[in-house]
Design a protein around this motif. Sequence first.
Motif, short mmCIF file in Angstrom:
data_model
loop_
_atom_site.label_atom_id
_atom_site.label_comp_id
_atom_site.label_asym_id
_atom_site.label_seq_id
_atom_site.Cartn_x
_atom_site.Cartn_y
_atom_site.Cartn_z
N VAL A 109 17.79 52.29 36.41
CA VAL A 109 18.39 51.97 35.11
C VAL A 109 17.43 52.32 33.99
N MET A 110 16.17 51.98 34.16
CA MET A 110 15.17 52.28 33.13
C MET A 110 15.04 53.79 32.92
N ARG A 111 14.99 54.53 34.01
CA ARG A 111 14.89 55.99 33.90
C ARG A 111 16.12 56.58 33.21
N ALA A 112 17.29 56.08 33.57
CA ALA A 112 18.52 56.58 32.95
C ALA A 112 18.51 56.29 31.45
N ASN A 113 18.03 55.11 31.07
CA ASN A 113 17.99 54.75 29.65
C ASN A 113 16.98 55.61 28.89
N LEU A 114 15.91 56.01 29.50
CA LEU A 114 14.92 56.86 28.84
C LEU A 114 15.50 58.22 28.52
N PHE A 115 16.30 58.75 29.40
CA PHE A 115 16.83 60.09 29.21
C PHE A 115 18.11 60.12 28.39
N MET A 116 18.68 58.96 28.11
CA MET A 116 19.92 58.90 27.32
C MET A 116 19.63 58.97 25.82
#
Length: 53
Positions: free
Chosen positions: A45-52
Motif C-alpha cells: 500500500v505504501m509503495r502504491a501510494n508513493l507512485f500515485m
Amino acid sequence: MGMEKAMFRAHGIGYAQYAQKLEQRIKVEQEREQDYLQSRRILEVMRANLFMK
C-alpha cells in the motif's frame, strides 16, 4: 533487549517452552506468518501510494 525477552514479549513464552512444546511452536510460527503477511500488505500500500502522487 535479549532474544529471550523479545520472544516472551512478542509471544508470551520463552525459548525453552517454545522448544519443548510443538503446539506452542506452531502457534508462534502462525503468528509470525500473519505478522509477515500484514507487513507485506502495508508495504504494498505504501509503495502504491508513493507512485500515485
